[in-house]
Design a protein around this motif. Structure first.
Motif, short mmCIF file in Angstrom:
data_model
loop_
_atom_site.label_atom_id
_atom_site.label_comp_id
_atom_site.label_asym_id
_atom_site.label_seq_id
_atom_site.Cartn_x
_atom_site.Cartn_y
_atom_site.Cartn_z
N ASP A 8 0.83 -1.21 0.00
CA ASP A 8 0.00 0.00 0.00
C ASP A 8 0.87 1.26 0.00
O ASP A 8 0.56 2.25 -0.66
CB ASP A 8 -0.93 0.02 1.22
N LYS A 9 1.97 1.17 0.75
CA LYS A 9 2.88 2.32 0.83
C LYS A 9 3.50 2.59 -0.56
O LYS A 9 3.59 3.74 -1.00
CB LYS A 9 3.98 2.02 1.84
N LEU A 10 3.86 1.49 -1.22
CA LEU A 10 4.42 1.60 -2.58
C LEU A 10 3.41 2.28 -3.51
O LEU A 10 3.73 3.20 -4.27
CB LEU A 10 4.75 0.19 -3.07
N LYS A 11 2.18 1.83 -3.40
CA LYS A 11 1.10 2.40 -4.23
C LYS A 11 0.92 3.90 -3.91
O LYS A 11 0.80 4.72 -4.81
CB LYS A 11 -0.19 1.62 -3.92
N ASN A 20 11.61 9.69 -4.48
CA ASN A 20 12.56 9.05 -3.56
C ASN A 20 11.85 8.03 -2.67
O ASN A 20 12.36 6.93 -2.42
CB ASN A 20 13.25 10.09 -2.67
N GLY A 21 10.65 8.41 -2.23
CA GLY A 21 9.87 7.51 -1.36
C GLY A 21 9.51 6.22 -2.08
O GLY A 21 9.49 5.15 -1.47
N ALA A 26 10.34 0.49 -2.56
CA ALA A 26 10.67 -0.71 -3.34
C ALA A 26 11.76 -1.50 -2.63
O ALA A 26 11.69 -2.72 -2.53
CB ALA A 26 11.12 -0.30 -4.75
N LYS A 27 12.77 -0.77 -2.10
CA LYS A 27 13.85 -1.44 -1.35
C LYS A 27 13.27 -2.12 -0.12
O LYS A 27 13.61 -3.26 0.20
CB LYS A 27 14.90 -0.40 -0.90
N GLU A 28 12.39 -1.39 0.56
CA GLU A 28 11.77 -1.93 1.79
C GLU A 28 11.00 -3.22 1.46
O GLU A 28 11.06 -4.19 2.22
CB GLU A 28 10.80 -0.87 2.32
N ALA A 69 4.98 8.79 -13.07
CA ALA A 69 5.71 7.88 -13.96
C ALA A 69 7.19 7.84 -13.56
O ALA A 69 7.82 6.79 -13.58
CB ALA A 69 5.55 8.31 -15.40
N LYS A 70 7.73 9.01 -13.16
CA LYS A 70 9.13 9.04 -12.71
C LYS A 70 9.30 8.22 -11.44
O LYS A 70 10.30 7.52 -11.27
CB LYS A 70 9.57 10.49 -12.43
N ALA A 71 8.33 8.33 -10.56
CA ALA A 71 8.39 7.55 -9.31
C ALA A 71 8.39 6.05 -9.65
O ALA A 71 9.16 5.27 -9.09
CB ALA A 71 7.21 7.90 -8.41
#
Ligand code: HCB
Length: 216
Positions: A8-11, A20-21, A26-28, A69-71
């Motif tokens: 959900d956070k990714l979304k 950056n988030g 994605a790493k998380e 899109a950049k994110a």
């Protein structure tokens, strides 16, 4: 944080255009043991879908879409190397992917191409705004045994070109060499049947499943 919360956070980072988030989430996700495949399907893709819907509802505008899109791209930079490792077998066939002539919408096309690659297809990505003749040339040229043509069209106007592609493939005598899957928001099952293509899919995960199915 639980799996669903991380997805959900990714979304949310996509929706909030938080470049950056999004990469950090994605790493998380990877650190929490979530597959890159899942992070894309259940985090990034639904996020982009919401962004698209918000644009249509005039709740957001062009600059916001481009930032989202950049994110997504920032997250893909983190996830892509992992996808390589997660690859579900090799040699499923060759997927020629492209966006229809006159159409430059490539966000969904890239997700679909990525998912097909992760599912074991060798990808030949022709890019966006690809002339029908070029698509047919490419199909004729590829020597692989199993080929699936995967076209995207996001506009009702560009979608019409899919019909021409099927016709040209027949005229050039190479229709039976490929399975054809077309997708993008305006594409329906009725359209696929009408133009004599083989399949469609709602999203990138389904596209990978369907491609594997029709290549059996
Ligand atoms: Co664009 N645009 N746009 N747009 N755009 C749409 C597509 C409209 C529906 C918005 C609207 O007016 N309601 C509309 C098309 C109307 C129509 O014909 N029915 C439209 C228009 C008209 C235009 C311009 C003409 C606007 C103008 O300049 N006047 C112009 C077109 C330029 C051109 O192509 N020649 C234009 C430009 C843009 C950008 C540049 C601002 C930007 C594109 C950025 C880019 O892609 N690099 C953009 C965007 C982002 C959109 C919306 C808002 C989102 C599309 C998107 O990326 N969705 C879209 C409205 C919407 O769809 N809600 C709007 C998210 C992705 C993840 O979903 O559907 O692309 P997807 O892909 C899915 C799915 O379809 C499936 O899997 C993917 C992943 O889950 N799938 C396949 C995709 N391909 C598949 C292939 C398969 O074989 C199987 C499954």
């Amino acid at each position: 944080m639980g799996k669903q919360e991380i997805l959900d956070k990714l979304k949310d980072t996509i929706i909030k255009q938080d470049i950056n988030g999004c990469a950090a989430s994605a790493k998380e996700a990877l650190e929490a043991g979530i597959l890159a495949f899942e992070a894309i399907n259940d985090g990034l893709a639904p996020g982009m879908k919401i962004v698209g819907d918000k644009f249509e509802a005039a709740e957001i505008f062009l600059p916001q879409i481009m930032m989202s899109a950049k994110a997504m791209n920032a997250a893909m930079t983190v996830l892509a190397p992992e996808l390589e490792k997660e690859k579900m077998g090799e040699g499923k066939g060759t997927a020629i992917t492209y966006v229809q002539e006159g159409d430059i919408h490539d966000i969904g096309h890239r997700l679909v191409s990525t998912m097909l690659g992760a599912s074991g297809f060798t990808i030949i990505d022709l890019g966006v705004d690809v002339p029908n003749e070029k698509v047919v040339e490419e199909v004729a040229k590829v020597k692989a045994q199993k080929i699936v043509l995967v076209g995207s069209a996001l506009m009702t106007t560009s979608m019409l070109g899919q019909k021409d592609v099927v016709r040209l493939l027949k005229e050039e005598g190479v229709r039976d060499k490929v399975k054809i899957m077309f997708g993008g928001a305006p594409v329906t099952k009725a359209w696929i049947k009408e133009i004599g293509a083989d399949a469609t899919a709602e999203n990138a995960a389904e596209a990978a499943r369907v491609a594997l199915e029709i290549m059996k």
